[in-house]
Design a protein around this motif. Structure first.
Motif, PDB file in Angstrom:
ATOM      1  N   TRP A  10      45.884 -59.958   0.010  1.00 35.49           N
ATOM      2  CA  TRP A  10      45.681 -58.525  -0.179  1.00 35.49           C
ATOM      3  C   TRP A  10      46.097 -57.796   1.086  1.00 35.49           C
ATOM      4  O   TRP A  10      45.652 -58.121   2.176  1.00 35.49           O
ATOM      5  CB  TRP A  10      44.218 -58.213  -0.497  1.00 35.49           C
ATOM      6  CG  TRP A  10      44.011 -56.775  -0.846  1.00 35.49           C
ATOM      7  CD1 TRP A  10      43.731 -55.752   0.009  1.00 35.49           C
ATOM      8  CD2 TRP A  10      44.086 -56.196  -2.145  1.00 35.49           C
ATOM      9  NE1 TRP A  10      43.635 -54.571  -0.675  1.00 35.49           N
ATOM     10  CE2 TRP A  10      43.850 -54.803  -1.999  1.00 35.49           C
ATOM     11  CE3 TRP A  10      44.347 -56.700  -3.416  1.00 35.49           C
ATOM     12  CZ2 TRP A  10      43.847 -53.936  -3.090  1.00 35.49           C
ATOM     13  CZ3 TRP A  10      44.348 -55.834  -4.489  1.00 35.49           C
ATOM     14  CH2 TRP A  10      44.100 -54.472  -4.327  1.00 35.49           C
ATOM     15  N   ASP A  11      46.979 -56.809   0.915  1.00 37.20           N
ATOM     16  CA  ASP A  11      47.476 -56.009   2.018  1.00 37.20           C
ATOM     17  C   ASP A  11      47.007 -54.578   1.810  1.00 37.20           C
ATOM     18  O   ASP A  11      47.485 -53.873   0.915  1.00 37.20           O
ATOM     19  CB  ASP A  11      49.006 -56.074   2.077  1.00 37.20           C
ATOM     20  CG  ASP A  11      49.566 -55.423   3.344  1.00 37.20           C
ATOM     21  OD1 ASP A  11      48.769 -54.858   4.123  1.00 37.20           O
ATOM     22  OD2 ASP A  11      50.796 -55.479   3.545  1.00 37.20           O
ATOM     23  N   SER A  12      46.059 -54.133   2.631  1.00 36.49           N
ATOM     24  CA  SER A  12      45.522 -52.782   2.484  1.00 36.49           C
ATOM     25  C   SER A  12      46.555 -51.711   2.812  1.00 36.49           C
ATOM     26  O   SER A  12      46.405 -50.555   2.405  1.00 36.49           O
ATOM     27  CB  SER A  12      44.288 -52.603   3.376  1.00 36.49           C
ATOM     28  OG  SER A  12      44.617 -52.844   4.739  1.00 36.49           O
ATOM     29  N   ALA A  13      47.622 -52.069   3.540  1.00 38.55           N
ATOM     30  CA  ALA A  13      48.648 -51.087   3.881  1.00 38.55           C
ATOM     31  C   ALA A  13      49.412 -50.612   2.645  1.00 38.55           C
ATOM     32  O   ALA A  13      49.915 -49.487   2.614  1.00 38.55           O
ATOM     33  CB  ALA A  13      49.620 -51.677   4.898  1.00 38.55           C
ATOM     34  N   LYS A  14      49.480 -51.437   1.612  1.00 43.62           N
ATOM     35  CA  LYS A  14      50.202 -51.028   0.403  1.00 43.62           C
ATOM     36  C   LYS A  14      49.471 -49.909  -0.324  1.00 43.62           C
ATOM     37  O   LYS A  14      50.102 -49.057  -0.939  1.00 43.62           O
ATOM     38  CB  LYS A  14      50.376 -52.238  -0.525  1.00 43.62           C
ATOM     39  CG  LYS A  14      51.290 -53.315   0.039  1.00 43.62           C
ATOM     40  CD  LYS A  14      51.449 -54.463  -0.939  1.00 43.62           C
ATOM     41  CE  LYS A  14      52.394 -55.526  -0.372  1.00 43.62           C
ATOM     42  NZ  LYS A  14      52.562 -56.676  -1.294  1.00 43.62           N
ATOM     43  N   SER A  15      48.137 -49.918  -0.249  1.00 41.32           N
ATOM     44  CA  SER A  15      47.367 -48.861  -0.915  1.00 41.32           C
ATOM     45  C   SER A  15      47.433 -47.547  -0.167  1.00 41.32           C
ATOM     46  O   SER A  15      47.134 -46.492  -0.737  1.00 41.32           O
ATOM     47  CB  SER A  15      45.904 -49.294  -1.056  1.00 41.32           C
ATOM     48  OG  SER A  15      45.805 -50.496  -1.770  1.00 41.32           O
ATOM     49  N   ALA A  16      47.804 -47.587   1.106  1.00 44.78           N
ATOM     50  CA  ALA A  16      47.838 -46.376   1.929  1.00 44.78           C
ATOM     51  C   ALA A  16      49.205 -45.708   1.938  1.00 44.78           C
ATOM     52  O   ALA A  16      49.402 -44.716   2.636  1.00 44.78           O
ATOM     53  CB  ALA A  16      47.421 -46.714   3.361  1.00 44.78           C
ATOM     54  N   MET A  17      50.163 -46.218   1.170  1.00 48.21           N
ATOM     55  CA  MET A  17      51.506 -45.650   1.150  1.00 48.21           C
ATOM     56  C   MET A  17      51.573 -44.446   0.217  1.00 48.21           C
ATOM     57  O   MET A  17      50.816 -44.333  -0.746  1.00 48.21           O
ATOM     58  CB  MET A  17      52.519 -46.705   0.700  1.00 48.21           C
ATOM     59  CG  MET A  17      52.603 -47.920   1.611  1.00 48.21           C
ATOM     60  SD  MET A  17      53.772 -49.156   1.009  1.00 48.21           S
ATOM     61  CE  MET A  17      55.307 -48.239   1.127  1.00 48.21           C
ATOM     62  N   HIS A  18      52.498 -43.526   0.511  1.00 44.77           N
ATOM     63  CA  HIS A  18      52.722 -42.348  -0.308  1.00 44.77           C
ATOM     64  C   HIS A  18      53.691 -42.686  -1.438  1.00 44.77           C
ATOM     65  O   HIS A  18      54.413 -43.680  -1.395  1.00 44.77           O
ATOM     66  CB  HIS A  18      53.295 -41.195   0.529  1.00 44.77           C
ATOM     67  CG  HIS A  18      52.263 -40.491   1.356  1.00 44.77           C
ATOM     68  ND1 HIS A  18      51.155 -39.909   0.816  1.00 44.77           N
ATOM     69  CD2 HIS A  18      52.192 -40.284   2.701  1.00 44.77           C
ATOM     70  CE1 HIS A  18      50.434 -39.368   1.774  1.00 44.77           C
ATOM     71  NE2 HIS A  18      51.039 -39.582   2.929  1.00 44.77           N
ATOM     72  N   GLY A  19      53.681 -41.829  -2.462  1.00 41.23           N
ATOM     73  CA  GLY A  19      54.659 -41.962  -3.529  1.00 41.23           C
ATOM     74  C   GLY A  19      54.147 -42.790  -4.684  1.00 41.23           C
ATOM     75  O   GLY A  19      53.074 -43.403  -4.641  1.00 41.23           O
ATOM     76  N   ASN A  20      54.953 -42.828  -5.757  1.00 45.31           N
ATOM     77  CA  ASN A  20      54.594 -43.617  -6.918  1.00 45.31           C
ATOM     78  C   ASN A  20      54.977 -45.072  -6.698  1.00 45.31           C
ATOM     79  O   ASN A  20      55.435 -45.459  -5.615  1.00 45.31           O
ATOM     80  CB  ASN A  20      55.260 -43.051  -8.178  1.00 45.31           C
ATOM     81  CG  ASN A  20      56.767 -42.959  -8.020  1.00 45.31           C
ATOM     82  OD1 ASN A  20      57.389 -43.768  -7.318  1.00 45.31           O
ATOM     83  ND2 ASN A  20      57.374 -41.955  -8.658  1.00 45.31           N
TER      84      ASN A  20
END
Length: 751
Positions: free
Chosen positions: A501-511
């Motif tokens: 699980w990479d929490s950075a992916k949830s913090a990205m903008h866009g669809n």
């Protein structure tokens, strides 16, 4: 085809081909009208079974069966069938497909115990779990086969013990706040009431704790078994408002009494559940319906079952005062006014006995309990329970966590459709959709950041619809814990079900497409567009008292105790003397330090200021030379008092008086550490604390002593009076476990 790039597109598929206009279901529409038939295979012949409804009891483990559903032909083989019978069943199935006037179909072979969900759905009744009996002879054959192949078969015949309870993946040292729901409002509960629930009430709790790299928040509702529907709806609405106020960064959980999750018990640590209710809605319901109000009374007859896995997870639950409520696997507490019994089941463990002893300090701290072992009960004990009769012996079974399954959900016009995602991973969850993670004991509803606001508001309803559908046919209870998690706020007890699980992916903008495109452009690494939520140092005052747990120390939020999380007192002094204030790390908050009254500013013509550096080194050495305190108990709220930090109750003149250094014979200054060494071995009443008589230190005193530490009343007694009241010295008292110290202090009205 008019697009100029159409040729390149179809070239990737090997060329253009016409697409069918009819769907698969339209082509094979006749299959839907094909009735399901169950056939038994006996040698080379098959004959149908006459039955109105298909049930699991029709299948015999010594035979093979066909379930003909038209487009699918299932071949079910029992565990005890021989290899030759299975081969004959396969040949008979192929022969059946060659018959005319039947739709196109394919064969699906199934072994007993490994049936698919679709196969089980063909039956009107299928048990949740089929007990399979394996003979000792079969175990011996398997062990002999493995031994011939060179495997170590020691312990093969013994089954591994089942794990009773899973581990709670949540920090238990956070800040807890609890409210009771009264009609349509919530009433805040004090620290001494927040771990005492009633079965007729509804509660809301908010728990803030530190996660892996940010501050997490859990907001939940707890519904008692006898709570009214109006207060349940009010609790759900109030909890949603609390989550909305936090911009959906909090996790929402819905819990029912008897179906609590392990995280809930770990948060509350020491929970007592009484019968009846204290809310206005419950009282009104009882009076209007004329039902009996069985609310717990301290002077009445009550029976409590004690359960849990340790001091950090224990509960006392009030049950019906009758013999059938007993269980040989638990310990019970029975009281009738001043009469107190502790009943110990024959199958209970020594840990259960310790938990019962701790719960006595909560329920009846001033009474001496009479210990009764199962089989040696007195007539008075059975008289309080009504009469002696049979009772269960096995522990109460709780829903065990199973393999997690992920479903992609669409919710439209109050209709929920779910599609399972196999071999799931984090990248399978799109930010525009809602997903459900089912692990049987709990169900998680994951809501993407780009989900429509109207659908987001129905997330809890989607989870309830999923429980009604019971897609996996695992007999899910409607009271199964439901968690609603917003993308970007995933707690550890959710992410642990994913391989990575990479929490950075949830913090990205866009669809979802823009995020994946950004990852591809940056070489497969996600870029965090949103800053992490900085963990704040919360006040850990709302915790339950759990004695003998030194690792559960929490920090105080008092201004006089300003201290950076993780910094020791020596490091604080070192940083204050050697750090350049202009070059301080901005990620660390400033530390409020008091100047030492012993040292006075000195001027030195040398640029290095050796005198000031020497004083700093002397102050640090004094901190390391001080003896560790062994007579300072924890306060009631669990705040650890650090000997190295100045006490908040001391005034500045007192601190100056205590740190005044007398001159030694050689004219040098004696450091405070040497004074502590000189005081070691002296009575406690000459350590600096004033001495008060016992009558002024009691909690019920008419002339109480002021300006004292309420959690250390016994330390203000003189040595002689301490020995008279406690029957031991202060040194012997300090060696007792904390819960025994508390019990003695309660008896003497010093707690």
């Amino acid at each position: 085809m008019a697009d100029a790039d159409a040729g390149e597109f179809w070239g990737l598929f090997g060329g253009f081909a016409p697409l069918p206009k009819k769907t698969f279901s339209e082509l094979d529409g006749k299959d839907n009208d094909f009735p399901s038939k169950l056939l038994c295979v006996n040698e080379d012949q098959t004959f149908p079974l006459d039955c109105e409804d298909l049930t699991r009891e029709l299948l015999d483990s010594t035979k093979c069966y066909f379930l003909d559903c038209g487009s699918e032909l299932y071949v079910w083989m029992g565990r005890e069938t021989v290899l030759e019978d299975r081969k004959q069943a396969g040949l008979a199935a192929e022969e059946l497909l060659r018959e005319g006037n039947r739709p196109r179909s394919h064969i699906i072979r199934l072994m007993e115990g490994f049936e698919t969900v679709i196969f089980r759905s063909k039956f009107s009744k299928w048990p949740k779990k089929v007990e399979t009996v394996v003979s000792v002879e079969s175990r011996g054959k398997v062990a002999a086969l493995l031994k011939r192949q060179g495997f170590n078969v020691r312990g093969v015949a013994k089954a591994a013990p089942l794990k009773e309870e899973s581990q709670a993946h949540i920090d238990c040292t956070g800040n807890l706040q609890v409210w009771r729901v009264n009609d349509c409002e919530k009433t805040f509960l004090s620290f001494y009431e927040q771990c005492k629930f009633y079965s007729g009430d509804c509660y809301i709790f908010q728990y803030s704790y530190r996660g892996d790299d940010e501050e997490n928040c859990l907001i939940g509702t707890w519904f008692g078994q006898k709570s009214i529907e109006e207060e349940r709806s009010a609790a759900t609405s109030l909890a949603h408002m609390m989550v909305d106020s936090l911009k959906f960064e909090a996790v929402l959980v819905r819990l029912y009494e008897g179906k609590e999750s392990i995280e809930f018990f770990t948060i509350f640590q020491n929970l007592v559940i009484f019968k009846g209710g204290a809310s206005t809605g419950y009282k009104k319901y009882v009076s209007e319906n004329g039902t009996e109000d069985d609310t717990y009374s301290d002077n009445g007859v009550a029976l409590f079952r004690v359960q849990g896995s340790g001091p950090e997870n224990m509960q006392a639950i009030q049950v019906d005062t009758a013999a059938p409520s007993l269980n040989s696997s638990y310990c019970y507490i029975l009281h009738d006014g001043d009469t107190l019994f502790t009943w110990v089941g024959n199958l209970s463990s020594s840990m259960d006995h310790g938990l019962a002893e701790r719960q006595l300090d909560v329920l009846k701290p001033n009474l001496q309990s009479r210990l009764l072992k199962e089989g040696s009960e007195s007539d008075q004990f059975w008289k309080l329970l009504g009469s002696k009769c049979e009772y269960p012996r096995q522990k109460i079974a709780r829903d065990q966590e199973s393999d997690s399954r992920l479903f992609s959900c669409t919710f439209s016009k109050e209709v929920l459709k779910a599609r399972e995602i196999f071999n799931f991973m984090q990248d399978d969850m799109m930010t525009e959709d809602i997903y459900i993670l089912d692990c049987h004991s709990s169900v998680f509803i994951w809501v993407g950041q780009h989900v429509d606001t109207n659908i987001r508001a129905h997330a809890l309803s989607i989870g309830e619809k999923f429980l009604e559908l019971d897609i996996l046919m695992e007999n899910l209870s409607q009271e199964t814990p439901l968690y609603v998690i917003t993308e970007g706020s995933e707690p550890q007890f959710f992410t642990r079900f994913f391989f990575t699980w990479d929490s950075a992916k949830s913090a990205m903008h866009g669809n979802s497409f823009e995020r994946r495109l950004s990852i591809v452009k940056n070489g497969g690494k996600p870029i965090r567009d949103k800053p992490k939520r900085r963990p704040t140092s919360s006040s850990h005052t709302g915790r339950c008292i759990v004695p003998d747990k030194p690792q559960r120390r929490t920090t105080s939020s008092s201004p006089d105790h300003a201290r950076v999380r993780g910094r020791s007192p020596s490091f604080t002094v070192l940083a204050a003397n050697f750090e350049n204030p202009n070059a301080r790390n901005l990620s660390t908050p400033p530390v409020a330090t008091k100047p030492s009254p012993r040292t006075t500013p000195r001027t030195s013509p040398e640029p290095g200021k050796p005198h000031q550096r020497a004083d700093s080194i002397a102050a640090i050495s004094a901190l390391f030379e001080q003896p560790r305190p062994n007579l300072i108990p924890k306060s009631r709220k669990g705040r650890a008092v650090n000997k190295h930090q100045p006490e908040a109750s001391k005034t500045e003149p007192e601190a100056n008086a205590n740190e005044t250094t007398p001159a030694a014979e050689d004219g040098q200054t004696v450091t405070p550490a040497k004074q502590e060494d000189a005081k070691e071995g002296q009575p406690e009443d000459v350590e600096g604390l004033p001495v008060y008589p016992y009558d002024r230190l009691r909690t019920s005193s008419t002339d109480p002593a002021t300006a004292i530490d309420q959690a250390r009343r016994e330390m203000y007694l003189s040595s002689a009076e301490f020995r008279e009241k406690f029957g031991m010295t202060k040194e012997a008292f300090a060696k007792l476990p904390k819960w025994k110290q508390t019990r003695l202090k309660i008896t003497l009205q010093l707690f």
